[in-house]
Structures are given as C-alpha cells and as structure tokens.
Design a protein around this motif. Sequence first.
Motif, short mmCIF file in Angstrom:
data_model
loop_
_atom_site.label_atom_id
_atom_site.label_comp_id
_atom_site.label_asym_id
_atom_site.label_seq_id
_atom_site.Cartn_x
_atom_site.Cartn_y
_atom_site.Cartn_z
N TYR A 152 0.65 -1.25 -0.06
CA TYR A 152 0.05 -0.05 0.08
C TYR A 152 0.69 1.24 0.08
CZ TYR A 152 -3.59 3.25 1.51
OH TYR A 152 -4.39 4.46 1.40
N LEU A 155 4.64 3.93 -3.06
CA LEU A 155 5.21 5.19 -3.54
C LEU A 155 5.45 6.11 -2.56
CD1 LEU A 155 2.68 5.66 -6.31
CD2 LEU A 155 4.88 4.55 -6.42
N GLN A 195 -2.62 -3.64 -8.58
CA GLN A 195 -2.81 -2.22 -8.36
C GLN A 195 -1.58 -1.16 -8.13
OE1 GLN A 195 -5.59 -1.65 -5.31
NE2 GLN A 195 -7.63 -2.60 -6.33
N VAL A 196 -0.66 -1.62 -7.34
CA VAL A 196 0.63 -1.06 -7.05
C VAL A 196 1.15 -1.06 -8.60
CG1 VAL A 196 2.82 -1.23 -6.03
CG2 VAL A 196 0.72 -1.49 -4.65
N GLU A 198 0.25 -1.21 -11.38
CA GLU A 198 -0.58 -0.30 -12.79
C GLU A 198 -0.17 1.15 -12.24
OE1 GLU A 198 -1.50 -0.86 -15.39
OE2 GLU A 198 -1.74 -3.12 -14.87
N GLU A 199 -0.04 1.44 -10.86
CA GLU A 199 0.16 2.99 -10.28
C GLU A 199 1.70 3.16 -10.42
OE1 GLU A 199 -1.24 6.43 -8.45
OE2 GLU A 199 -2.15 4.65 -9.23
N ARG A 202 2.00 3.83 -14.26
CA ARG A 202 1.37 5.13 -14.78
C ARG A 202 2.29 6.16 -14.53
NH1 ARG A 202 -1.97 8.90 -12.66
NH2 ARG A 202 -2.00 7.67 -10.59
N HIS A 203 2.87 6.11 -13.24
CA HIS A 203 3.74 7.38 -13.03
C HIS A 203 5.09 7.34 -13.60
CE1 HIS A 203 1.21 8.05 -9.40
NE2 HIS A 203 2.15 9.20 -9.22
#
Length: 266
Positions: A152, A155, A195-196, A198-199, A202-203
Amino acid sequence: MGKIISLANQKGGVGKTTTAINLAASLAVLEQKVLVIDADPQANATSGFGFDVRNVQSSIYECIVDGIEPEKVILKTEIENLDIIPSHIDLVGAEIEMLNLPNREKVLRNTIIRLKENYDFILIDCSPSLGLITVNALTASDSVIIPVQCEYFALEGLGKLLNTVKIIQNRLNPALEIEGFLLTMFDSRLNLSNQVFEEVKRHFQDMVFETVIQRNVKLSESPSYGKPVVLYDASSKGAINHMNLAREILQRNKMTKMTLDKKVII
C-alpha cells in the motif's frame, strides 16, 4: 569498461539486498563478470553469499576510511565470475569519520573507479537511508535500480529518493541515470499487487522493468543457506524472475539479444 549500478531506496524491507545478491548471481551465470559492493552496515549481502561477517578481516569500511586498496579486500564467491567487497558493522561510524574529508561525497567513487576495468557490472547494495554512504554510492554510480515493494505504501518516500537523485545529478554526478524501477514481492493473487504495479507503471512508464519479482518461499529461504537462489533452487520462481531481470538489463544495455524466459504476465 564496466557499469556501476546502485540499488537504493531509503524504505527498508523492499528487497534491495535480495535483488543485489540474486541479480549479481544471475548476471554471473550469464557469463558477465560481476562485483558486489556491500555498502550496508547490516552486511546482509555479505552473509547472503555465505561469508561469516564476524570473520571478515577487511571490508568496504577500511577502503573508505583507511584507504586500503579495494583489490585487497575482494572475496571470491562460489559462483565463477562473481566477487564481493564485504561490509562490516564498523561502517555505521564511517559517515562521522568522513565528515571532515575533502570531497567527502566522492570518496567511494575515487576508491572503486579503477575496478570498472575488471568487471562488466559492479552492483552496490545501499543501506535503507539517504545518508552520506548512499550519497557516495550514487555519486560513484552510472545508474540506480529502485526496488519498489508491492504494498500500500509503495510510493511513499519515492519522492524524497528521486529528489536526492536529482540533486546528485545536478551537483555531483551529471551522468547518473535511473536504470529502472523494480517491482518486488509481487503476488498475482492479490488485487493490491496489480494495483501497485499499474500505479507505478502509470507514474514512471518505460522506466519500470517489465520483469517483476514474485513472492517466493525459495527466494526467502536461500539467504539462510548463504546461497543465491539460483544455486539453492534454480527452478524456483525467484530464480527465474532474477534471470529474467538480468536478461532485461543486458538487453537495455544492448549487451545481448536474448529474450525473456517464462516472463510473468500480469
């Protein structure tokens, strides 16, 4: 002329040392000549290759503080083409002892720069901090791999690390590049891991390695036996992941045309 790569993230427990050990072993298996520099006072990379830290006579500490030639402290591992400069708990005090040295941020660079002629890759395992030793490692490096745990708070803190990298690029080492962000402890069964991924993708887009390091029991067990996972269980997911990472790094550096084997599809 070899390439120096630091593995850095001030967040602990993200897989820096595990990656350093197993990436180095995988590159050596792929016939690259590799040196690992254990720049963490915990000396886990040293013990991860089967060396008893209590019996280490000279380490990176003596090279930095006392000016001992690094060639004199290099230890050979049981893998051909793979050497290590060990660490020791004494390294904790090195930052204080370096405070009054001229060009203190470049001490490590000046110590190891000539070793580039003898190795294809030099991997520096950094401590989980952004202190003077880590700054020295980044100043000495051509690039940095940033392991990111699939959790979680993945980042959290990356901004501070990237700011440190930018400062070093501006003031100390303009040639420093980010080799890539590496997703570690990935579990395809968990939505959070996806999810991590993809995040982070994306960044940071193309700066993220296609290879991810999956959670794997054999990978966790191998350090207790003082072996990289490729020696402990070459057929395990952990070994396959790190071999794929090694191949991807070679591809990125235009050193091979090999394709990834059994790449994880997310």
